[in-house]
Motif scaffolding. Structure first.
Motif, PDB file in Angstrom:
ATOM      1  N   SER A 378       0.611  -1.012  -0.168  1.00  0.00           N
ATOM      2  CA  SER A 378      -0.017   0.088  -0.014  1.00  0.00           C
ATOM      3  C   SER A 378       0.845   1.256  -0.024  1.00  0.00           C
ATOM      4  CB  SER A 378      -0.911  -0.063   1.257  1.00  0.00           C
ATOM      5  OG  SER A 378      -0.342   0.116   2.366  1.00  0.00           O
ATOM      6  N   TYR A 379       1.758   1.133   0.597  1.00  0.00           N
ATOM      7  CA  TYR A 379       3.077   2.242   0.529  1.00  0.00           C
ATOM      8  C   TYR A 379       3.317   2.596  -0.837  1.00  0.00           C
ATOM      9  CZ  TYR A 379       7.390   5.107   1.346  1.00  0.00           C
ATOM     10  OH  TYR A 379       8.132   6.070   1.076  1.00  0.00           O
ATOM     11  N   PHE A 380       3.221   1.565  -1.781  1.00  0.00           N
ATOM     12  CA  PHE A 380       3.808   1.784  -2.982  1.00  0.00           C
ATOM     13  C   PHE A 380       2.508   2.037  -3.897  1.00  0.00           C
ATOM     14  CE2 PHE A 380       7.543  -0.475  -1.527  1.00  0.00           C
ATOM     15  CZ  PHE A 380       8.507   0.382  -1.757  1.00  0.00           C
ATOM     16  N   GLY A 381       1.419   2.386  -3.340  1.00  0.00           N
ATOM     17  CA  GLY A 381       0.180   2.432  -4.166  1.00  0.00           C
ATOM     18  C   GLY A 381      -0.529   1.426  -4.480  1.00  0.00           C
ATOM     19  N   GLU A 382      -0.394   0.190  -4.229  1.00  0.00           N
ATOM     20  CA  GLU A 382      -1.287  -1.129  -4.277  1.00  0.00           C
ATOM     21  C   GLU A 382      -2.077  -1.399  -3.153  1.00  0.00           C
ATOM     22  OE1 GLU A 382       1.036  -4.138  -5.814  1.00  0.00           O
ATOM     23  OE2 GLU A 382       2.451  -2.986  -6.963  1.00  0.00           O
ATOM     24  N   ASP A 383      -3.140  -2.097  -3.685  1.00  0.00           N
ATOM     25  CA  ASP A 383      -4.310  -2.421  -2.804  1.00  0.00           C
ATOM     26  C   ASP A 383      -4.290  -4.052  -2.790  1.00  0.00           C
ATOM     27  OD1 ASP A 383      -6.350  -2.446  -0.921  1.00  0.00           O
ATOM     28  OD2 ASP A 383      -7.751  -1.814  -2.182  1.00  0.00           O
ATOM     29  N   PRO A 384      -3.356  -4.943  -2.295  1.00  0.00           N
ATOM     30  CA  PRO A 384      -3.533  -6.294  -2.532  1.00  0.00           C
ATOM     31  C   PRO A 384      -4.373  -6.912  -1.370  1.00  0.00           C
ATOM     32  CG  PRO A 384      -1.680  -5.679  -1.239  1.00  0.00           C
ATOM     33  CD  PRO A 384      -2.229  -4.480  -1.553  1.00  0.00           C
ATOM     34  N   ALA A 385      -4.720  -8.165  -1.446  1.00  0.00           N
ATOM     35  CA  ALA A 385      -5.432  -8.941  -0.395  1.00  0.00           C
ATOM     36  C   ALA A 385      -4.419  -9.534   0.617  1.00  0.00           C
ATOM     37  CB  ALA A 385      -6.238 -10.204  -1.127  1.00  0.00           C
ATOM     38  N   PRO A 386      -4.927  -9.803   1.646  1.00  0.00           N
ATOM     39  CA  PRO A 386      -3.789 -10.558   2.737  1.00  0.00           C
ATOM     40  C   PRO A 386      -3.089 -11.563   2.076  1.00  0.00           C
ATOM     41  CG  PRO A 386      -5.979 -10.196   3.718  1.00  0.00           C
ATOM     42  CD  PRO A 386      -6.224  -9.903   2.297  1.00  0.00           C
ATOM     43  N   CYS A 387      -1.730 -11.917   2.287  1.00  0.00           N
ATOM     44  CA  CYS A 387      -0.695 -12.538   1.462  1.00  0.00           C
ATOM     45  C   CYS A 387      -0.907 -14.063   1.861  1.00  0.00           C
ATOM     46  CB  CYS A 387       0.305 -11.920   1.416  1.00  0.00           C
ATOM     47  SG  CYS A 387       1.350 -11.926   3.106  1.00  0.00           S
ATOM     48  N   GLY A 388      -0.959 -14.234   3.425  1.00  0.00           N
ATOM     49  CA  GLY A 388      -0.789 -15.704   3.718  1.00  0.00           C
ATOM     50  C   GLY A 388       0.517 -15.938   3.743  1.00  0.00           C
TER      51      GLY A 388
END
Length: 677
Positions: A378-388
């Motif tokens: 998110s710091y680099f502007g992405e919005d991922p799901a939890p990674c596991g």
């Protein structure tokens, strides 16, 4: 020969990695290109392959000799005519580069940015038939970035001079840094931009608070026997001591840092490439030039300097796509050291404020409430799901609603006008009647004593989380003070809530007491005074102690003089140094120092100075005579200084100093002042 054929025959790949083909095609066709690719994403192929397709020489600007040597070696083994001009070259290597340039066979020429300062280098490149410039680690051009290299600013001039396309590559560039890359390398004309995802899903992320850090690193290595790894350390000395500790624990380990001989560094680089299971304990000088695909783990024995540095350093692991692991240790002393590095820098206040913000982002990652990868990306502007695939996905943190203690801390800062650091604010919250609290009547504040539910070390842990949420930052212009960010306002107004980690607050404990030169409150000011001293020392071309020694700066930081008179009473500040440096150091302590006449400045720190001030005040009252209706009159600063220092005792003596007319107007009043002095 086509790119696809060269990809197979020279580089040995049947196909591209995701995202590479589009970049290769853009660079090959001569488009100005900026590619932001994850570490280990195959950046080098994206300029090496087009260089072979295109006519002429591609000059590659790269920041580290080790990186250049490694890539040149790999290209030569693949049958490509490549070379590097570096300070580490042997005479034979340099002769070979010139020979291949002259006969027109050289395809890739690697150079360090510092070499561009030479007019001879620019002239040589004009004559060499350069058809493209490739810039590796392009974020180094950003003065706001984590790894600024001033000589990168010359690359834009080189592009204009050669009038050739430029392809820039980096793995770490937030939006602010990307804007600056476009401005500095491409004159603000937007190139073709490729922004790939920053995720490296094969890398397991983990952080841990320091608790016997040497044993923590050794245990981490013990669980990964015979696997190649890197341990990043904050100091050169630690690389050596930790490597020895690992060898004592029966690991194959060596150290690497910038203070070693070039031959010794090259030997470590060679061993790491060739030996299985070698561990290198290193400063950040190591790794950028090492394209070893099977590094299975990276550990940080100390907190990195920024979130960009962290991302780049863990990215050395698992470049083959197989699982890799990381561990980052952190503690209060790391954070203090990183703050000190920022405060002692010579950057302007707005740059230092941005650097404190970047460090806050790294603290936010270290103290993350949920999935670390979500936090990082998110710091680099992405919005991922939890990674596991991180420690917090493996075992969730113990989280609670921390709005009340956070609001207490913010309120204490607000009610003290954001003029103090965490230490003093914690004293207020705990109800500690310190001398500083008593002097400022802070025991009368509504927040005095409201935070007794937590111990001092627990409050310190809460403040670290407050910084990690970027609710407060050190004030770059008021050393040692914490200033709220806009994110804090909704919490103060009861418009928002915030969660904290209970586990890190519960487990907070005092580490070994490290002897500091000054108190925690005064440390940021001491760092700023050292930065100013270094700036003067660099102008003089001499050691820092010629300006002021440490003892003098410590006294300044503790006593915080407000005037040149106060400054003159600091040990080690003589008349000459007061005249040369006094105002500049006062400006660091208090903001801009009030201008003072040179004659008055000579009296600073002596009783004569206060006499001068009283004479000046009386003169202003009598400038139009006792009735206030006479013609204006005044004495010169030199005359007032003579009266203050010589202290005439009768009318005749004062008339000799002032003259008849001035003595008639001011003499009696001045003599009254001198009799009282």
């Amino acid at each position: 020969m086509s790119a696809a054929t060269l990809l197979r025959d020279v580089f040995g790949f049947d196909g591209y990695r995701p995202g590479q083909q589009e970049i290769v095609e853009a660079v090959t066709t001569g488009k100005n290109t900026l590619a932001i690719m994850p570490t280990g994403g195959g950046k080098s192929l994206c300029f090496q392959l087009p260089a072979l397709v295109r006519d002429g020489v591609t000059v590659v600007i790269s920041p580290l000799i080790a990186l250049m040597r490694d890539q040149v070696r790999g290209l030569k083994e693949a049958g490509v005519v490549a070379g590097a001009l570096t300070s580490g070259n042997t005479e034979e290597e340099t002769d070979e580069v010139w020979r291949n340039l002259e006969n027109g066979t050289l395809k890739l020429l690697y150079m360090a940015p510092e070499r561009l300062a030479s007019n001879g280098a620019q002239r040589m490149l004009r004559q060499a038939g350069v058809s493209m410039i490739a810039v590796d680690e392009a974020h180094c051009v950003s003065q706001w970035g984590h790894d600024f290299r001033p000589d990168y600013l010359r690359i834009g001039d080189l592009r204009r001079d050669l009038d050739v396309p430029l392809a820039a590559f980096t793995a770490t560039a937030d939006e602010e840094t990307r804007i600056e890359i476009v401005e500095k390398l491409f004159d603000g004309h937007a190139p073709t931009i490729f922004l790939q995802g920053f995720d490296r899903p094969n890398i397991h992320l983990a952080f841990a608070a320091k608790d016997g850090p040497r044993a923590q690193i050794i245990n981490f290595a013990n669980a990964r026997k015979e696997q190649a790894g890197i341990v990043y350390c904050g100091t050169r000395a630690k690389t050596e001591s930790l490597a020895k500790a690992l060898r004592d624990a029966r690991h194959s380990a060596c150290h690497y840092h910038g203070g070693m001989d070039a031959d010794d560094r090259r030997n470590v680089e060679r061993r790491f490439q060739q030996e299985d299971g070698l561990i290198v304990c290193a400063t950040i000088a190591f790794g950028m030039g090492i394209d070893k695909p099977d590094i299975r783990w990276v550990a940080h024995a100390d907190l990195p300097k920024s979130i960009e540095s962290y991302y780049q350093e863990i990215g050395r692991a698992g470049r083959d796509g197989a699982p890799a692991e990381t561990l980052t240790l952190f503690g209060p002393d790391d954070i203090r050291y990183r703050r000190q590095q920022i405060d002692e820098g010579l950057a302007p206040p707005e740059r230092r404020a941005a650097d404190h913000g970047r460090l806050n982002a790294l603290l936010g990652l270290a103290e993350a409430l949920h999935c670390r990868r979500q936090n990082l990306l998110s710091y680099f502007g992405e919005d991922p799901a939890p990674c596991g695939n991180c420690d917090l996905c493996d075992k969730p943190a113990d989280v609670f609603d921390g709005t009340t203690p956070v609001r207490m801390a913010l309120s204490a800062a607000l009610r003290t006008e954001e003029r103090f650091g965490a230490g003093h604010l914690i004293d207020i919250l705990l109800g500690n009647m310190t001398e500083k609290v008593a002097q400022r009547s802070h025991d009368q504040l509504p927040t005095f004593g409201v935070g007794k539910e937590y111990s001092r070390v627990q409050w310190q842990a809460i403040f670290r989380q407050i910084m990690g949420h970027d609710l407060m930052r050190p004030n770059a212009e008021r050393h040692g003070a914490l200033r709220m960010t806009p994110k804090a306002r909704p919490i103060l107004r009861d418009e928002a809530t915030i969660d904290l980690r209970r586990d890190t607050i519960k487990s907070a404990k005092s580490g070994p007491k490290i002897k500091q030169m000054v108190s925690e409150e005064d440390a940021p000011l001491l760092s700023a005074l050292k930065a100013k001293r270094r700036a003067f020392a660099e102008q003089l071309g001499g050691p820092a102690y010629i300006v002021f020694n440490d003892k003098t700066l410590i006294e300044m930081a503790e006593k915080r003089p407000k005037s040149l008179d106060d400054m003159a009473r600091i040990g080690g500040v003589g008349t000459k140094k007061l005249d040369s440096y006094g105002a500049a150091f006062l400006a660091v302590i208090n903001g801009e120092a009030a201008a003072q006449h040179p004659q008055r400045q000579k009296l600073a720190g002596r009783n004569d100075g206060s006499i001068y001030d009283r004479l000046l005040e009386t003169q202003a009252t009598l400038s139009r005579g006792p009735s206030g209706t006479d013609k204006p009159m005044s004495c010169s600063a030199s005359q007032l200084a003579k009266v203050a220092s010589q202290k005439p005792r009768d009318e005749a003596a004062i008339t000799r100093l002032l003259g008849d007319r001035a003595a008639d107007r001011f003499g009696a009043a001045f003599l009254d002042i001198l009799r009282d002095a």
